[in-house]
Design a protein around this motif. Structure first.
Motif, PDB file in Angstrom:
ATOM      1  N   THR A 137      17.234  60.724  29.213  1.00 29.89           N
ATOM      2  CA  THR A 137      15.864  60.436  28.516  1.00 29.89           C
ATOM      3  C   THR A 137      15.862  60.541  27.284  1.00 29.89           C
ATOM      4  OG1 THR A 137      15.464  62.767  29.597  1.00 29.89           O
ATOM      5  CG2 THR A 137      13.966  61.695  27.875  1.00 29.89           C
ATOM      6  N   VAL A 138      14.971  59.335  27.417  1.00 29.20           N
ATOM      7  CA  VAL A 138      15.085  57.753  26.144  1.00 29.20           C
ATOM      8  C   VAL A 138      13.371  58.588  25.401  1.00 29.20           C
ATOM      9  CG1 VAL A 138      16.864  56.949  26.872  1.00 29.20           C
ATOM     10  CG2 VAL A 138      14.424  56.827  27.406  1.00 29.20           C
ATOM     11  N   GLU A 139      13.374  57.664  24.986  1.00 19.65           N
ATOM     12  CA  GLU A 139      12.105  58.026  23.386  1.00 19.65           C
ATOM     13  C   GLU A 139      11.997  56.553  21.908  1.00 19.65           C
ATOM     14  OE1 GLU A 139      11.437  61.287  20.649  1.00 19.65           O
ATOM     15  OE2 GLU A 139      10.944  61.944  22.239  1.00 19.65           O
ATOM     16  N   TRP A 140      10.601  56.731  22.245  1.00 17.73           N
ATOM     17  CA  TRP A 140      10.021  55.364  21.194  1.00 17.73           C
ATOM     18  C   TRP A 140       9.374  55.938  20.650  1.00 17.73           C
ATOM     19  CZ3 TRP A 140       7.426  50.050  22.696  1.00 17.73           C
ATOM     20  CH2 TRP A 140       8.067  49.583  21.728  1.00 17.73           C
ATOM     21  N   ARG A 141       8.924  55.636  19.330  1.00 21.35           N
ATOM     22  CA  ARG A 141       7.843  55.825  18.373  1.00 21.35           C
ATOM     23  C   ARG A 141       7.828  54.530  17.960  1.00 21.35           C
ATOM     24  NH1 ARG A 141       7.423  61.255  16.929  1.00 21.35           N
ATOM     25  NH2 ARG A 141       8.971  62.866  18.271  1.00 21.35           N
ATOM     26  N   PRO A 142       6.579  53.800  18.969  1.00 27.23           N
ATOM     27  CA  PRO A 142       5.961  52.816  18.045  1.00 27.23           C
ATOM     28  C   PRO A 142       4.578  53.387  17.288  1.00 27.23           C
ATOM     29  CG  PRO A 142       5.193  53.338  20.133  1.00 27.23           C
ATOM     30  CD  PRO A 142       6.314  54.063  19.738  1.00 27.23           C
ATOM     31  N   GLN A 143       4.370  52.471  16.101  1.00 25.26           N
ATOM     32  CA  GLN A 143       3.717  51.806  15.176  1.00 25.26           C
ATOM     33  C   GLN A 143       2.074  51.527  15.136  1.00 25.26           C
ATOM     34  OE1 GLN A 143       5.524  53.610  11.674  1.00 25.26           O
ATOM     35  NE2 GLN A 143       5.227  56.390  12.062  1.00 25.26           N
ATOM     36  N   MET A 144       0.978  51.633  14.991  1.00 23.09           N
ATOM     37  CA  MET A 144      -0.016  50.376  14.598  1.00 23.09           C
ATOM     38  C   MET A 144      -0.799  50.480  13.841  1.00 23.09           C
ATOM     39  SD  MET A 144      -0.790  50.396  18.672  1.00 23.09           S
ATOM     40  CE  MET A 144      -0.005  52.068  19.221  1.00 23.09           C
ATOM     41  N   SER A 145      -1.132  49.062  13.192  1.00 19.75           N
ATOM     42  CA  SER A 145      -1.552  49.600  12.007  1.00 19.75           C
ATOM     43  C   SER A 145      -2.717  48.744  12.132  1.00 19.75           C
ATOM     44  CB  SER A 145      -0.385  49.737  10.835  1.00 19.75           C
ATOM     45  OG  SER A 145      -1.910  49.879   9.581  1.00 19.75           O
ATOM     46  N   GLY A 146      -3.928  48.696  12.068  1.00 14.93           N
ATOM     47  CA  GLY A 146      -4.798  47.847  11.873  1.00 14.93           C
ATOM     48  C   GLY A 146      -5.479  47.158  13.091  1.00 14.93           C
ATOM     49  N   ASN A 147      -4.796  47.622  13.805  1.00 14.07           N
ATOM     50  CA  ASN A 147      -5.010  46.632  15.898  1.00 14.07           C
ATOM     51  C   ASN A 147      -5.931  47.493  16.367  1.00 14.07           C
ATOM     52  OD1 ASN A 147      -5.347  44.243  17.092  1.00 14.07           O
ATOM     53  ND2 ASN A 147      -3.462  43.995  16.611  1.00 14.07           N
ATOM     54  N   PRO A 148      -7.169  47.394  17.032  1.00  8.48           N
ATOM     55  CA  PRO A 148      -7.572  48.674  17.544  1.00  8.48           C
ATOM     56  C   PRO A 148      -7.640  47.527  19.194  1.00  8.48           C
ATOM     57  CG  PRO A 148      -9.484  47.639  16.489  1.00  8.48           C
ATOM     58  CD  PRO A 148      -8.696  47.148  15.892  1.00  8.48           C
ATOM     59  N   GLY A 149      -7.983  48.280  19.999  1.00  5.18           N
ATOM     60  CA  GLY A 149      -7.645  47.170  21.048  1.00  5.18           C
ATOM     61  C   GLY A 149      -6.909  48.288  22.329  1.00  5.18           C
ATOM     62  N   TRP A 150      -6.990  47.914  23.595  1.00  8.09           N
ATOM     63  CA  TRP A 150      -6.010  48.309  24.760  1.00  8.09           C
ATOM     64  C   TRP A 150      -4.372  48.060  24.734  1.00  8.09           C
ATOM     65  CZ3 TRP A 150      -7.958  52.229  27.864  1.00  8.09           C
ATOM     66  CH2 TRP A 150      -9.600  52.369  27.668  1.00  8.09           C
ATOM     67  N   TYR A 151      -3.816  48.737  24.749  1.00  4.63           N
ATOM     68  CA  TYR A 151      -1.922  49.174  24.680  1.00  4.63           C
ATOM     69  C   TYR A 151      -1.110  50.074  26.539  1.00  4.63           C
ATOM     70  CZ  TYR A 151      -3.200  47.876  19.794  1.00  4.63           C
ATOM     71  OH  TYR A 151      -3.174  47.037  18.672  1.00  4.63           O
ATOM     72  N   ALA A 161      13.925  47.980  37.694  1.00  5.80           N
ATOM     73  CA  ALA A 161      12.791  46.919  37.212  1.00  5.80           C
ATOM     74  C   ALA A 161      12.433  48.080  36.727  1.00  5.80           C
ATOM     75  CB  ALA A 161      12.241  48.311  39.146  1.00  5.80           C
ATOM     76  N   THR A 162      11.043  47.060  35.519  1.00  8.33           N
ATOM     77  CA  THR A 162      10.125  47.288  34.757  1.00  8.33           C
ATOM     78  C   THR A 162       9.215  48.158  34.829  1.00  8.33           C
ATOM     79  OG1 THR A 162      10.592  45.426  33.824  1.00  8.33           O
ATOM     80  CG2 THR A 162       9.218  46.722  32.999  1.00  8.33           C
ATOM     81  N   VAL A 163       8.982  49.337  34.162  1.00 10.75           N
ATOM     82  CA  VAL A 163       8.518  50.693  34.524  1.00 10.75           C
ATOM     83  C   VAL A 163       7.028  50.365  33.220  1.00 10.75           C
ATOM     84  CG1 VAL A 163       9.520  52.268  36.071  1.00 10.75           C
ATOM     85  CG2 VAL A 163       9.532  52.456  33.520  1.00 10.75           C
ATOM     86  N   ARG A 164       6.078  50.872  34.117  1.00 12.28           N
ATOM     87  CA  ARG A 164       5.148  50.748  32.366  1.00 12.28           C
ATOM     88  C   ARG A 164       4.224  52.344  32.830  1.00 12.28           C
ATOM     89  NH1 ARG A 164       5.263  46.012  35.148  1.00 12.28           N
ATOM     90  NH2 ARG A 164       5.643  44.139  34.261  1.00 12.28           N
ATOM     91  N   SER A 165       3.253  51.844  31.412  1.00 19.54           N
ATOM     92  CA  SER A 165       2.785  52.959  31.453  1.00 19.54           C
ATOM     93  C   SER A 165       1.410  53.185  31.101  1.00 19.54           C
ATOM     94  CB  SER A 165       2.925  53.677  29.676  1.00 19.54           C
ATOM     95  OG  SER A 165       1.916  52.610  29.189  1.00 19.54           O
ATOM     96  N   GLU A 166       0.314  54.146  31.545  1.00 19.89           N
ATOM     97  CA  GLU A 166      -0.652  53.988  31.408  1.00 19.89           C
ATOM     98  C   GLU A 166      -1.644  52.789  30.574  1.00 19.89           C
ATOM     99  OE1 GLU A 166      -2.867  55.056  34.628  1.00 19.89           O
ATOM    100  OE2 GLU A 166      -1.244  55.978  35.466  1.00 19.89           O
ATOM    101  N   ARG A 167      -2.447  52.639  30.673  1.00 11.84           N
ATOM    102  CA  ARG A 167      -2.955  51.961  29.418  1.00 11.84           C
ATOM    103  C   ARG A 167      -3.299  52.798  28.134  1.00 11.84           C
ATOM    104  NH1 ARG A 167      -7.987  48.311  30.738  1.00 11.84           N
ATOM    105  NH2 ARG A 167      -9.700  50.217  32.194  1.00 11.84           N
ATOM    106  N   PHE A 168      -3.638  53.017  26.766  1.00  9.79           N
ATOM    107  CA  PHE A 168      -4.614  53.887  26.667  1.00  9.79           C
ATOM    108  C   PHE A 168      -5.129  52.560  25.340  1.00  9.79           C
ATOM    109  CE2 PHE A 168      -0.027  52.885  24.885  1.00  9.79           C
ATOM    110  CZ  PHE A 168      -0.078  53.115  23.809  1.00  9.79           C
ATOM    111  N   GLU A 169      -6.189  53.459  24.843  1.00  7.36           N
ATOM    112  CA  GLU A 169      -7.284  52.454  24.417  1.00  7.36           C
ATOM    113  C   GLU A 169      -6.346  53.299  22.295  1.00  7.36           C
ATOM    114  OE1 GLU A 169     -10.724  53.294  23.930  1.00  7.36           O
ATOM    115  OE2 GLU A 169     -11.407  50.863  23.384  1.00  7.36           O
ATOM    116  N   VAL A 170      -6.164  52.317  21.537  1.00  7.28           N
ATOM    117  CA  VAL A 170      -6.788  52.561  20.495  1.00  7.28           C
ATOM    118  C   VAL A 170      -7.859  52.317  19.331  1.00  7.28           C
ATOM    119  CG1 VAL A 170      -5.048  51.660  18.101  1.00  7.28           C
ATOM    120  CG2 VAL A 170      -3.792  52.324  19.813  1.00  7.28           C
ATOM    121  N   SER A 171      -8.786  53.118  18.957  1.00  7.43           N
ATOM    122  CA  SER A 171     -10.118  52.574  18.061  1.00  7.43           C
ATOM    123  C   SER A 171      -9.802  53.342  16.967  1.00  7.43           C
ATOM    124  CB  SER A 171     -11.641  53.344  19.350  1.00  7.43           C
ATOM    125  OG  SER A 171     -10.432  54.731  19.169  1.00  7.43           O
ATOM    126  N   CYS A 172     -10.331  52.354  15.977  1.00  7.93           N
ATOM    127  CA  CYS A 172     -11.210  53.296  14.240  1.00  7.93           C
ATOM    128  C   CYS A 172     -12.345  53.817  14.656  1.00  7.93           C
ATOM    129  CB  CYS A 172     -10.499  52.145  13.553  1.00  7.93           C
ATOM    130  SG  CYS A 172      -9.106  51.124  13.866  1.00  7.93           S
TER     131      CYS A 172
END
Length: 172
Positions: A137-151, A161-172
């Protein structure tokens, strides 16, 4: 020779006597100050504080805030970090299955951001890691600052194969 020894002995004795007198003066000053402080100190009035507590029943069972990591999926949860503005921390979790358990496996996390100008996902952050376990089981903690949008978060395991998460929105 004898006069030189006698002079050195007399000088050493004089220095010893001076040090003894200085130590005696310091000690008597300290004792006098302590006695003065003790004589002038009055006892402080005692304040009694009464504490009380009440029992609050649990109305709902505790639930886990983040889902368990699963193979073939990447789950992403926001982590409250108290940052102001657009600062945000997230935790991405998944399970890495080593395609060749006899060898170490390397994997890469990638945080991608949707670009409406060119209508595609663009890499925003990348992190590489590895494991020698057959399943982990692996975990990653990315941090974003001042850049709203869809990630979204991608996990690429070498030899799988590469696996992807659902998209999520970062808003201010």
């Amino acid at each position: 020779m004898t006069t030189r020894s006698a002079a050195a002995l007399a000088s050493g004795t004089a220095n010893t006597a001076k040090l003894f007198v200085a130590a005696l003066a310091f000690t008597s000053a300290y004792v006098g100050f302590s006695a003065y402080h003790s004589a002038n100190s009055a006892t402080q009035p005692v304040t009694t504080i009464t504490l009380s507590a009440r029992e609050t029943p649990i109305s709902a069972p505790a639930r886990r805030t983040s889902p368990a990591a699963r193979e073939g999926e990447v789950s992403v949860d926001a982590v409250p970090d108290g940052g102001a503005g657009c600062a945000g921390s997230y935790v991405a979790r998944s399970v890495v299955v080593n395609p060749d358990p006899d060898q170490a496996v390397s994997y890469a996390w990638r945080l991608t951001r949707w670009s409406p100008a060119i209508r595609t996902w663009r890499t925003y952050l990348v992190d590489h890691d590895g494991s020698a376990a057959a399943r982990r089981t692996v975990e990653w903690r990315p941090q974003m600052s001042g850049n709203p949008g869809w990630y979204r978060v991608e996990l690429a395991v070498k030899g799988a194969a590469t696996v992807r998460s659902e998209r999520f929105e970062v808003s201010c």
